[in-house]
Write an enzyme that holds these catalytic residues in place. Structure first.
Site, PDB file in Angstrom:
ATOM      1  N   ASP A  47       0.921  -1.337   0.058  1.00 39.47           N
ATOM      2  CA  ASP A  47      -0.022  -0.070  -0.123  1.00 39.47           C
ATOM      3  C   ASP A  47       0.835   1.441  -0.011  1.00 39.47           C
ATOM      4  O   ASP A  47       1.671   1.519   1.076  1.00 39.47           O
ATOM      5  CB  ASP A  47      -0.946  -0.136   1.219  1.00 39.47           C
ATOM      6  N   LYS A  77      -2.494   6.095  -4.008  1.00 40.41           N
ATOM      7  CA  LYS A  77      -3.598   7.139  -3.765  1.00 40.41           C
ATOM      8  C   LYS A  77      -3.141   8.493  -4.526  1.00 40.41           C
ATOM      9  O   LYS A  77      -2.123   8.742  -4.416  1.00 40.41           O
ATOM     10  CB  LYS A  77      -3.671   7.199  -2.311  1.00 40.41           C
ATOM     11  N   HIS A 110      -7.014  10.052  -1.571  1.00 41.37           N
ATOM     12  CA  HIS A 110      -6.349   9.812  -0.122  1.00 41.37           C
ATOM     13  C   HIS A 110      -7.110  10.388   0.879  1.00 41.37           C
ATOM     14  O   HIS A 110      -7.192   9.933   1.883  1.00 41.37           O
ATOM     15  CB  HIS A 110      -4.947  10.497  -0.458  1.00 41.37           C
TER      16      HIS A 110
END
Ligand code: A2P
Length: 294
Positions: A47, A77, A110
């Protein structure tokens, strides 16, 4: 779930592995080495985010370790400054270049609001999401979702967009479980992911957590990670050391009882980062999440 390679189906059928590796602050000059170590420790789900400044090192680590793309699950993101219909498309192109890949498994907005008090966040979220829907249709991202969204932010997308978010990634750990947001997402088939699932030192030294962890003969970190797994939430723990990276995957050999799940879920607010989606950084205050009124 029996291992970190088992997965949940997202609402579009894409499989999301049940535990990933968080890369925020894996930077500080040696992130490529840390990420290569995480690959050695067995992680294949990473991630990242443009804001973390770890995309480039992750791309390098994957290349140097020669891991086939299909073995990986990569999330990134779009940052607050990358919101908007065309901005998000440019942002994805940059993320793909840094990661040295031609698609992402998952792409998230995000934060819902670019700055505290930003009046027209609803339209900005819609515009950004429409750009993400196109990236999704073009196959550049296999699934799209959001991060740090509260129910009223998600409601805005559901009312105005075509593709439903597949994921909402939020801060989640004992002491900050955001029950309302978790329930809202789980009822609508939006998979919840947990950033900061261990909640750092405030949790690691918490007497109640130490007591419960001792009962299962695991560490507090393992207890917190297992807690998320048992809630059907995907934890994204971070670590810089291989033994803790491995320990954080070893959470399938014990089961937290119903009573202990309840105790963990009702722990007084502990270890909150202080970041609130509508309020910027409110570290140290007791600002609470609330239901939308509109
Ligand atoms: P370290 O890098 O020294 O392992 P979170 O993901 O909840 O924000 O927590 C990250 C922090 O938790 C990092 O500071 C990391 O430190 C620490 N950490 C990660 N795994 C463990 C573990 N198994 N035991 C103790 N601390 C851990």
């Amino acid at each position: 779930m029996k291992s970190i390679y088992d997965s949940y189906p997202l609402n579009n059928g894409v499989q999301n592995p049940c535990i990933g590796f968080g890369t925020f602050k894996a930077a500080d000059g040696q992130s490529t080495e840390i990420l290569k170590t995480a690959i050695d420790a067995g992680y294949r789900y990473f991630d990242t985010a443009s804001f973390y400044d770890t995309e480039e090192s992750l791309g390098k680590a994957i290349k140097e370790k020669n891991i086939p793309r299909e073995e990986l699950f990569l999330t990134s993101k779009a940052w607050k400054t990358e919101m908007g219909y065309s901005e998000v498309k440019q942002a994805l192109a940059q993320s793909l270049e840094k990661l040295q890949t031609d698609y992402l498994d998952l792409y998230l907005i995000h934060w819902p609001i670019p700055e505290e008090g930003y009046a027209d966040w609803k339209q900005l979220d819609i515009d950004t999401w429409k750009g993400m829907e196109e990236l999704y249709r073009e196959g550049k991202v296999k699934a799209i979702g959001v991060s740090n969204f509260l129910p009223h932010h998600i409601e805005n997308l559901l009312r105005n967009c075509e593709v439903k978010p597949a994921v909402n990634q939020i801060e989640f750990h004992p002491g900050y479980t955001q029950e309302m947001t978790v329930q809202y997402c789980q009822e609508r088939g939006i998979l919840v992911q947990a950033w900061s699932p261990i909640g750092r030192s405030a949790l690691l030294n918490n007497p109640m957590l130490l007591e419960i962890a001792g009962h299962y003969q695991v560490s507090v970190a393992q207890l917190c990670i297992r807690y998320a797994v048992q809630r059907g939430i995907v934890p994204l723990p971070k670590s810089s050391a291989i033994e803790r990276m491995r320990q954080n995957q070893d959470v399938f050999g014990f089961e937290i009882s119903g009573e202990d799940m309840y105790r963990l879920g009702t722990l007084a607010q502990t270890g909150w980062s202080g970041l609130h989606p509508d309020g910027g950084s409110t570290r140290g205050t007791s600002k609470k999440l609330c239901l939308p009124t509109d």
